[in-house]
Design an enzyme around this catalytic site. Structure first.
Site, mmCIF file in Angstrom:
data_model
loop_
_atom_site.group_PDB
_atom_site.id
_atom_site.type_symbol
_atom_site.label_atom_id
_atom_site.label_comp_id
_atom_site.label_asym_id
_atom_site.label_seq_id
_atom_site.Cartn_x
_atom_site.Cartn_y
_atom_site.Cartn_z
ATOM 1 N N ASP A 154 -8.564 -51.452 60.980
ATOM 2 C CA ASP A 154 -8.081 -51.242 62.346
ATOM 3 C C ASP A 154 -6.706 -50.585 62.380
ATOM 4 O O ASP A 154 -6.190 -50.297 63.460
ATOM 5 C CB ASP A 154 -8.024 -52.573 63.097
ATOM 6 C CG ASP A 154 -9.401 -53.182 63.298
ATOM 7 O OD1 ASP A 154 -10.291 -52.467 63.795
ATOM 8 O OD2 ASP A 154 -9.597 -54.360 62.949
ATOM 9 N N ASP A 155 -6.125 -50.358 61.222
ATOM 10 C CA ASP A 155 -4.780 -49.798 61.169
ATOM 11 C C ASP A 155 -4.817 -48.288 61.406
ATOM 12 O O ASP A 155 -5.499 -47.544 60.680
ATOM 13 C CB ASP A 155 -4.155 -50.094 59.804
ATOM 14 C CG ASP A 155 -2.695 -49.696 59.752
ATOM 15 O OD1 ASP A 155 -1.849 -50.573 59.970
ATOM 16 O OD2 ASP A 155 -2.404 -48.505 59.520
#
Length: 206
Positions: A154-155
């Site tokens: 999700d980064d």
């Protein structure tokens, strides 16, 4: 980074391998002196703020409490007004208090206790704390506990770095990125570090 990790990543993704050769040795150095509780308190301070602003808030908390990060019981004894005076929002104050309470009841483990828990177990138990999401726990796993095989899908920076080195029009979606990252196991934390560097280099050029 060990020679085995380097060879594995280069073989798994030759494009990433070219980046690794260009950048050189991985300089990922976890802060093994910090307890998970202190790392989570600092993480909440940094949420949605530039690093300099967050460090100023933590500096005021240190001045208020007399400790770099107040122990759980000490933090719970601080008045909301004093915490607001440090610069914490109402939501962050609630998160700080929940972290402290969960440290006292053992949900937030010590470093020694964390060593006996898997990455998945730590993510599950810490995400139950107010204000703590999966990404925050993944950063704890990589930068505080030194876990070698964490891939924060999700980064933004990790996905952007992958997009840039592979010359893609769009970033891969998190679910698809998790599948891509399986090829980097068991060295996904190192792969993530290099992908962050790829994204950072583009920022510097701009």
């Amino acid at each position: 980074m060990s020679g085995i990790a380097r060879a594995h990543l280069i073989a798994a993704d030759p494009v990433l391998g070219a980046l690794i050769r260009n950048i050189g040795p991985c300089r990922l150095k976890p802060d093994r002196s910090r307890e998970p509780y202190a790392a989570l308190i600092a993480a909440v301070a940094h949420q949605q703020l530039h690093a300099r602003a967050a460090e100023a808030i933590l500096g005021r908390l240190t001045a208020l409490s007399g400790a770099p990060i107040p122990e759980p019981a000490a933090l719970l004894s601080l008045a909301d007004a004093d915490l607001r005076g440090c610069g914490f929002s109402g939501a962050k104050i609630a998160a700080l208090r929940d972290i402290a309470a969960h440290a006292l009841n053992g949900t937030v483990p010590t470093r020694r206790a964390a060593a006996r828990l898997s990455d998945a177990a730590l993510i599950e138990r810490l995400c139950a704390i107010r204000g703590i999401g999966r990404w925050t726990v993944e950063m704890l796993l990589i930068f505080t506990l030194g876990r070698p095989d964490v891939f924060p899908v999700d980064d933004f920076g990790v996905r952007e770095g992958y997009r840039l080195i592979h010359a893609l029009e769009q970033q891969p979606k998190p679910r698809a990125f998790a599948v891509i990252g399986e090829a980097y196991a068991p060295y996904r934390s190192t792969a993530a570090w290099y992908l962050w560097r790829a994204a950072d280099r583009t920022k510097k050029v701009k």
